[in-house]
Design a protein around this motif. Sequence first.
Motif, PDB file in Angstrom:
ATOM      1  N   ALA A  11      61.228  52.475  39.862  1.00 16.58           N
ATOM      2  CA  ALA A  11      61.632  51.520  38.832  1.00 16.58           C
ATOM      3  C   ALA A  11      61.483  50.095  39.361  1.00 16.58           C
ATOM      4  CB  ALA A  11      63.081  51.779  38.419  1.00 16.58           C
ATOM      5  N   LEU A  12      60.863  49.235  38.567  1.00 17.31           N
ATOM      6  CA  LEU A  12      60.549  47.875  38.997  1.00 17.31           C
ATOM      7  C   LEU A  12      60.966  46.854  37.942  1.00 17.31           C
ATOM      8  CD1 LEU A  12      56.964  48.643  40.342  1.00 17.31           C
ATOM      9  CD2 LEU A  12      59.024  48.303  41.722  1.00 17.31           C
ATOM     10  N   SER A  13      60.907  45.584  38.335  1.00 12.77           N
ATOM     11  CA  SER A  13      61.361  44.514  37.464  1.00 12.77           C
ATOM     12  C   SER A  13      60.398  44.216  36.311  1.00 12.77           C
ATOM     13  CB  SER A  13      61.571  43.242  38.284  1.00 12.77           C
ATOM     14  OG  SER A  13      60.400  42.960  39.027  1.00 12.77           O
ATOM     15  N   ALA A  14      59.168  44.716  36.383  1.00  8.68           N
ATOM     16  CA  ALA A  14      58.190  44.490  35.309  1.00  8.68           C
ATOM     17  C   ALA A  14      57.009  45.446  35.458  1.00  8.68           C
ATOM     18  CB  ALA A  14      57.672  43.052  35.345  1.00  8.68           C
ATOM     19  N   GLY A  15      56.313  45.632  34.353  1.00  7.88           N
ATOM     20  CA  GLY A  15      55.067  46.397  34.395  1.00  7.88           C
ATOM     21  C   GLY A  15      54.037  45.686  35.256  1.00  7.88           C
ATOM     22  N   THR A  16      54.047  44.367  35.193  1.00  6.11           N
ATOM     23  CA  THR A  16      53.106  43.576  36.000  1.00  6.11           C
ATOM     24  C   THR A  16      53.346  43.826  37.491  1.00  6.11           C
ATOM     25  OG1 THR A  16      53.188  41.915  34.253  1.00  6.11           O
ATOM     26  CG2 THR A  16      52.168  41.253  36.317  1.00  6.11           C
ATOM     27  N   ALA A  17      54.615  43.967  37.876  1.00 11.14           N
ATOM     28  CA  ALA A  17      54.943  44.264  39.282  1.00 11.14           C
ATOM     29  C   ALA A  17      54.362  45.628  39.671  1.00 11.14           C
ATOM     30  CB  ALA A  17      56.452  44.246  39.484  1.00 11.14           C
ATOM     31  N   ALA A  18      54.422  46.588  38.749  1.00 13.68           N
ATOM     32  CA  ALA A  18      53.854  47.921  39.023  1.00 13.68           C
ATOM     33  C   ALA A  18      52.350  47.822  39.246  1.00 13.68           C
ATOM     34  CB  ALA A  18      54.165  48.867  37.866  1.00 13.68           C
ATOM     35  N   LEU A  19      51.695  46.985  38.463  1.00 14.06           N
ATOM     36  CA  LEU A  19      50.241  46.809  38.622  1.00 14.06           C
ATOM     37  C   LEU A  19      49.929  46.084  39.926  1.00 14.06           C
ATOM     38  CD1 LEU A  19      49.481  45.953  34.903  1.00 14.06           C
ATOM     39  CD2 LEU A  19      48.598  47.939  36.142  1.00 14.06           C
ATOM     40  N   HIS A  20      50.741  45.094  40.255  1.00 14.08           N
ATOM     41  CA  HIS A  20      50.542  44.358  41.511  1.00 14.08           C
ATOM     42  C   HIS A  20      50.696  45.297  42.718  1.00 14.08           C
ATOM     43  CE1 HIS A  20      51.726  40.695  44.209  1.00 14.08           C
ATOM     44  NE2 HIS A  20      50.550  41.171  44.504  1.00 14.08           N
ATOM     45  N   LEU A  21      51.754  46.112  42.699  1.00 15.17           N
ATOM     46  CA  LEU A  21      51.955  47.056  43.813  1.00 15.17           C
ATOM     47  C   LEU A  21      50.827  48.088  43.872  1.00 15.17           C
ATOM     48  CD1 LEU A  21      55.825  47.674  43.780  1.00 15.17           C
ATOM     49  CD2 LEU A  21      54.512  46.154  45.274  1.00 15.17           C
ATOM     50  N   SER A  22      50.309  48.480  42.712  1.00 18.42           N
ATOM     51  CA  SER A  22      49.158  49.407  42.690  1.00 18.42           C
ATOM     52  C   SER A  22      47.977  48.807  43.435  1.00 18.42           C
ATOM     53  CB  SER A  22      48.730  49.709  41.254  1.00 18.42           C
ATOM     54  OG  SER A  22      49.771  50.274  40.523  1.00 18.42           O
ATOM     55  N   MET A  23      47.738  47.514  43.196  1.00 16.74           N
ATOM     56  CA  MET A  23      46.634  46.810  43.866  1.00 16.74           C
ATOM     57  C   MET A  23      46.847  46.829  45.376  1.00 16.74           C
ATOM     58  SD  MET A  23      44.420  45.461  41.786  1.00 16.74           S
ATOM     59  CE  MET A  23      44.410  45.941  40.077  1.00 16.74           C
ATOM     60  N   LEU A  24      48.071  46.520  45.795  1.00 19.10           N
ATOM     61  CA  LEU A  24      48.396  46.500  47.227  1.00 19.10           C
ATOM     62  C   LEU A  24      48.181  47.879  47.843  1.00 19.10           C
ATOM     63  CD1 LEU A  24      51.584  44.323  46.941  1.00 19.10           C
ATOM     64  CD2 LEU A  24      49.760  43.839  48.567  1.00 19.10           C
ATOM     65  N   LEU A  25      48.692  48.908  47.162  1.00 21.78           N
ATOM     66  CA  LEU A  25      48.597  50.270  47.702  1.00 21.78           C
ATOM     67  C   LEU A  25      47.164  50.794  47.685  1.00 21.78           C
ATOM     68  CD1 LEU A  25      51.810  51.724  46.045  1.00 21.78           C
ATOM     69  CD2 LEU A  25      51.498  51.242  48.472  1.00 21.78           C
ATOM     70  N   ALA A  26      46.370  50.301  46.732  1.00 27.51           N
ATOM     71  CA  ALA A  26      44.963  50.717  46.676  1.00 27.51           C
ATOM     72  C   ALA A  26      44.147  49.979  47.733  1.00 27.51           C
ATOM     73  CB  ALA A  26      44.398  50.462  45.283  1.00 27.51           C
ATOM     74  N   GLY A  27      44.781  49.052  48.426  1.00 27.08           N
ATOM     75  CA  GLY A  27      44.087  48.344  49.516  1.00 27.08           C
ATOM     76  C   GLY A  27      43.167  47.241  49.039  1.00 27.08           C
ATOM     77  N   VAL A  28      43.404  46.744  47.821  1.00 27.15           N
ATOM     78  CA  VAL A  28      42.580  45.654  47.293  1.00 27.15           C
ATOM     79  C   VAL A  28      42.898  44.369  48.066  1.00 27.15           C
ATOM     80  CG1 VAL A  28      42.090  44.244  45.243  1.00 27.15           C
ATOM     81  CG2 VAL A  28      42.497  46.703  45.004  1.00 27.15           C
ATOM     82  N   GLY A  29      41.867  43.694  48.535  1.00 25.87           N
ATOM     83  CA  GLY A  29      42.075  42.484  49.328  1.00 25.87           C
ATOM     84  C   GLY A  29      41.177  41.340  48.890  1.00 25.87           C
ATOM     85  N   ARG A  30      41.271  40.256  49.626  1.00 26.44           N
ATOM     86  CA  ARG A  30      40.513  39.042  49.320  1.00 26.44           C
ATOM     87  C   ARG A  30      39.005  39.328  49.243  1.00 26.44           C
ATOM     88  NH1 ARG A  30      42.260  34.243  48.630  1.00 26.44           N
ATOM     89  NH2 ARG A  30      44.379  34.881  49.124  1.00 26.44           N
ATOM     90  N   GLY A  31      38.406  38.896  48.145  1.00 26.85           N
ATOM     91  CA  GLY A  31      36.955  39.044  48.003  1.00 26.85           C
ATOM     92  C   GLY A  31      36.511  40.422  47.531  1.00 26.85           C
ATOM     93  N   ASP A  32      37.456  41.360  47.412  1.00 26.03           N
ATOM     94  CA  ASP A  32      37.096  42.698  46.932  1.00 26.03           C
ATOM     95  C   ASP A  32      36.791  42.658  45.437  1.00 26.03           C
ATOM     96  OD1 ASP A  32      37.321  43.960  49.354  1.00 26.03           O
ATOM     97  OD2 ASP A  32      39.410  44.582  49.045  1.00 26.03           O
ATOM     98  N   MET A  33      36.161  43.738  44.987  1.00 22.60           N
ATOM     99  CA  MET A  33      35.790  43.832  43.578  1.00 22.60           C
ATOM    100  C   MET A  33      36.633  44.928  42.916  1.00 22.60           C
ATOM    101  SD  MET A  33      31.904  44.586  42.283  1.00 22.60           S
ATOM    102  CE  MET A  33      31.805  46.113  43.195  1.00 22.60           C
ATOM    103  N   VAL A  34      37.110  44.654  41.703  1.00 26.12           N
ATOM    104  CA  VAL A  34      37.864  45.646  40.923  1.00 26.12           C
ATOM    105  C   VAL A  34      37.254  45.707  39.525  1.00 26.12           C
ATOM    106  CG1 VAL A  34      40.117  46.215  39.906  1.00 26.12           C
ATOM    107  CG2 VAL A  34      40.006  45.249  42.218  1.00 26.12           C
ATOM    108  N   PHE A  35      36.984  46.923  39.050  1.00 25.21           N
ATOM    109  CA  PHE A  35      36.501  47.092  37.679  1.00 25.21           C
ATOM    110  C   PHE A  35      37.711  47.221  36.764  1.00 25.21           C
ATOM    111  CE2 PHE A  35      32.390  49.443  39.201  1.00 25.21           C
ATOM    112  CZ  PHE A  35      31.908  48.234  39.688  1.00 25.21           C
TER     113      PHE A  35
END
Length: 376
Positions: free
Chosen positions: A56-80
């Motif tokens: 449980a998180l403070s927002a849906g946006t926070a869930a998406l942000h944490l997903s990015m972190l856990l998926a290992g998305v970093g600077r200069g990476d590409m996301v579809f």
Amino acid sequence: MDKRIFLASPHMSDEGYELEYIKDAFNKNWIAPLGENVNEFEKAVKDYTGAASTVALSAGTAALHLSMLLAGVGRGDMVFCQDLTFSASANPIAYMGAEAVYIDSERDTWNMDPEALKKAFELYGRPKAVVVVHLYGTPARMEEICAICREHDVPLIEDAAEALGSDYKGRKCGTFGKFGALSFNGNKIITTSGGGMLLCENESDAKHALKLATQAREPFPWYQHEEIGYNYRLSNISAGIGRGQMRVLEKRVERKREICETYEKAFTDLPLEISPCLPDSRANRWLSTVLLKADCGVTPTQIIDALQAENMEARHVWKPMHLQPVFADCRFVQVAEKSVADDLFNRGVCLPSDTKMTPEEQQEVIRIVRKVFEQI
Ligand SMILES: *Cc1c(COP(=O)(O)O)cnc(C)c1O
């Protein structure tokens, strides 16, 4: 009308479940971002969706942000990322310093076109993650999209912020991706006034998400930090609202679907159609959305203005991300000659879909919409 008819507004249970859970938190003085309501709310969503783990998180946006972190998305990476969506699907990509490539929609779901997704892989190679959205609660073509992601071994992030209660081939939206995000913002199918939840395929990811969401404290007797943390946990008060709302979720879905059906039946003779849904999907119909026939003589703006004049709230369909000034430099992949997302934006209207709207009020909405067509 004196009373405003909303697109979607908070709708607490008639039984007052939410207040009972809040009172319980007060009585036990658990006015913190942890406690029994948080644990039980997570459990209720886990049981309902069949997700392996929930945070449980403070927002849906926070869930998406944490997903990015856990998926290992970093600077200069590409996301579809799906092009036709609310900006909150796309912003977390920018938070990571990554670059989005936006993927066009297809006609049958209004969501990510698997063919355009394939083309993006051919054009640009392997991204760090793919973000698919179930727009307005309509499930995307998950079988095809999951297969493409599996084939390329890319984590799928499922933005199910609008789709709690929807399912695709009998399985709940939010549970297909490696990560799924739900939102409990005030306008969503159920609300905690503000909040979200991360659904994880792996227990270990959920544990990591929980740590990141609580300032990334390491298990030491003092404050020890080995990675950057966030303050994203849901409060025990908000979670109390969520627990109560989960008890009426199915009722809300039923009512939303009824509202949509009523519009569909009322408009059979008009040059418009209700947004489509795959035959083996069940959409929660968070918002009833219609597509005006091309050149029918009526524009979305005319309908929205006519309803607004009667104190009824309607809106345009989400404006595609590749048309947003803030993402002006992004790449966009389409297979159709003309962008489907652009076309849906130009012809789509979201109609009042509030579960508190009475049948009589909905008939008034229908009357106003019909009047716009009679005047041409
Ligand atoms: C509402 C919404 C979000 C964001 O959820 P919040 O809880 O408001 O942060 C993300 N994506 C979509 C498609 C949404 O509709």
